[in-house]
Motif scaffolding. Structure first.
Motif, PDB file in Angstrom:
ATOM      1  N   GLY A  32       0.903  -1.294   0.144  1.00 43.70           N
ATOM      2  CA  GLY A  32      -0.108  -0.009  -0.149  1.00 43.70           C
ATOM      3  C   GLY A  32       0.736   1.124   0.045  1.00 43.70           C
ATOM      4  O   GLY A  32       2.199   1.297  -0.022  1.00 43.70           O
ATOM      5  N   TYR A  38       2.461   4.415   2.097  1.00 40.34           N
ATOM      6  CA  TYR A  38       2.674   4.742   3.492  1.00 40.34           C
ATOM      7  C   TYR A  38       3.019   6.154   3.625  1.00 40.34           C
ATOM      8  O   TYR A  38       3.330   6.767   2.432  1.00 40.34           O
ATOM      9  CB  TYR A  38       3.968   3.893   4.015  1.00 40.34           C
ATOM     10  CG  TYR A  38       3.705   2.446   4.240  1.00 40.34           C
ATOM     11  CD1 TYR A  38       3.436   2.225   5.583  1.00 40.34           C
ATOM     12  CD2 TYR A  38       3.273   1.621   3.285  1.00 40.34           C
ATOM     13  CE1 TYR A  38       3.056   0.881   5.990  1.00 40.34           C
ATOM     14  CE2 TYR A  38       3.015   0.122   3.432  1.00 40.34           C
ATOM     15  CZ  TYR A  38       3.131  -0.308   4.488  1.00 40.34           C
ATOM     16  OH  TYR A  38       2.646  -1.376   5.130  1.00 40.34           O
ATOM     17  N   PRO A  73       8.540   2.341   4.131  1.00 40.62           N
ATOM     18  CA  PRO A  73       8.290   1.239   5.374  1.00 40.62           C
ATOM     19  C   PRO A  73       9.519   0.459   5.350  1.00 40.62           C
ATOM     20  O   PRO A  73       9.631  -0.322   6.258  1.00 40.62           O
ATOM     21  CB  PRO A  73       7.135   0.453   4.801  1.00 40.62           C
ATOM     22  CG  PRO A  73       6.715   0.981   3.605  1.00 40.62           C
ATOM     23  CD  PRO A  73       7.535   2.145   3.201  1.00 40.62           C
ATOM     24  N   ARG A 129       0.668   3.026   7.024  1.00 44.62           N
ATOM     25  CA  ARG A 129      -0.058   2.874   5.775  1.00 44.62           C
ATOM     26  C   ARG A 129      -1.349   3.284   5.536  1.00 44.62           C
ATOM     27  O   ARG A 129      -2.118   3.339   6.969  1.00 44.62           O
ATOM     28  CB  ARG A 129      -0.212   1.171   5.534  1.00 44.62           C
ATOM     29  CG  ARG A 129      -0.730   0.847   4.323  1.00 44.62           C
ATOM     30  CD  ARG A 129      -0.728  -0.690   4.005  1.00 44.62           C
ATOM     31  NE  ARG A 129      -1.629  -1.023   5.160  1.00 44.62           N
ATOM     32  CZ  ARG A 129      -2.973  -1.179   4.989  1.00 44.62           C
ATOM     33  NH1 ARG A 129      -3.650  -0.589   4.317  1.00 44.62           N
ATOM     34  NH2 ARG A 129      -3.675  -1.792   6.058  1.00 44.62           N
ATOM     35  N   THR A 137      -4.105  -0.052  -0.272  1.00 40.49           N
ATOM     36  CA  THR A 137      -4.589   1.255  -0.102  1.00 40.49           C
ATOM     37  C   THR A 137      -5.350   1.528  -1.230  1.00 40.49           C
ATOM     38  O   THR A 137      -5.082   1.283  -2.620  1.00 40.49           O
ATOM     39  CB  THR A 137      -3.537   2.365  -0.185  1.00 40.49           C
ATOM     40  OG1 THR A 137      -2.731   1.987   1.034  1.00 40.49           O
ATOM     41  CG2 THR A 137      -3.894   3.690  -0.059  1.00 40.49           C
TER      42      THR A 137
END
Ligand code: UDP
Length: 243
Positions: A167, A169, A173, A181, A235
């Motif tokens: 996704g 962030y 990450p 996220r 996401t």
């Protein structure tokens, strides 16, 4: 668990890097095979899948231009790189008995079909995977924009961006363990905060056509299948319900 797909027809954007594996350059056959398995799983639950391949694992126009190649020529070289990726992916899908057609925005009669919208839609209706090669066919564009364009032309229900992480962030990450996220973002969030989802023209085009962009990990086992059946982590970039 529901195996009904969340989206009936999707466009999957695969950057060149998504086919590179751990290498620094080129096409990694094991990675291409894994991605093909993910696409096959998506078709098996009834999703119609079309794909836009990037070319950055082989050649990028901007880099070529920085080395002194005329920009238009360099972009033509970049678009040809996407054709190589498309053929590698087609080969891997066919080895798994998935009917696949490559349609190129730059006509190459001996290698692929030319891009013809109605023909592409017909292939999808017949359950074939369609791979769009050579981006938009125009220099000064990217395959992100090509993905948003083809998603709109094919009336896709979602534009899926397969990445290394699951996704979008607020920080990287991989280097920042505190990175958070986002479950959902609006197109304007992405543009205003300059979040690295897809380039700005792809975001604007998706916004104008109201096509949600789903960012998920293509390298997690069953990542694509889980996302399509609503189990996976991702996401979603879309218009906020209030807007
Ligand atoms: N490209 C282009 N027009 C397009 C799509 C791509 O000229 O419509 C060229 C451009 O030079 C780009 C290269 O093809 O650098 C590879 O595409 P991209 O950088 O989007 O690949 P990705 O980053 O997704 O691997």
């Amino acid at each position: 668990m529901s195996s009904e797909p969340k989206y009936k027809r999707v466009l999957l954007k695969l950057s060149g890097e998504a086919l590179m594996g751990d290498g620094a350059y080129g096409i990694d056959p094991d990675t291409v095979e894994r991605v093909s398995t993910a696409i096959k799983q998506a078709t098996e639950i009834g999703t119609e899948v079309c794909v836009v391949c990037g070319g950055g694992n082989i050649f990028r126009g901007l880099k070529g231009a920085a080395q002194g190649i005329d920009r238009t020529t360099a972009d033509h070289m970049g678009m040809l790189a996407t054709v190589m990726n498309a053929l590698a992916l087609q080969n891997a899908l066919e080895q798994q008995d998935v009917d696949t057609r490559v349609l190129s925005a730059i006509p190459m009669a001996n290698v692929s079909e030319p891009y013809i919208r109605r023909r592409a839609i017909r292939h999808l209706e017949k359950g074939r995977v369609v791979i769009f090669a050579a981006g938009t066919g125009n220099p000064f564009f990217t395959t992100d924009t090509a993905a948003a364009l083809r998603a709109a032309e094919m009336n896709c229900n979602a534009l899926l961006k397969g990445t290394q992480v699951d996704g979008v962030y607020d920080a990287d990450p991989k280097t920042n363990p505190d990175a958070v996220r986002y479950d959902e973002l609006t197109y304007m969030d992405v543009l205003r905060q300059d979040l690295k989802v897809m380039d700005a023209s792809a975001i604007s085009l998706s916004r104008e056509n109201n096509i949600p962009i789903v960012v998920f990990s293509i390298h997690t086992d069953n990542g694509l299948l889980d996302m399509l059946t609503g189990q996976g982590i991702c996401t979603v970039v879309k218009e906020s319900d209030a807007e």
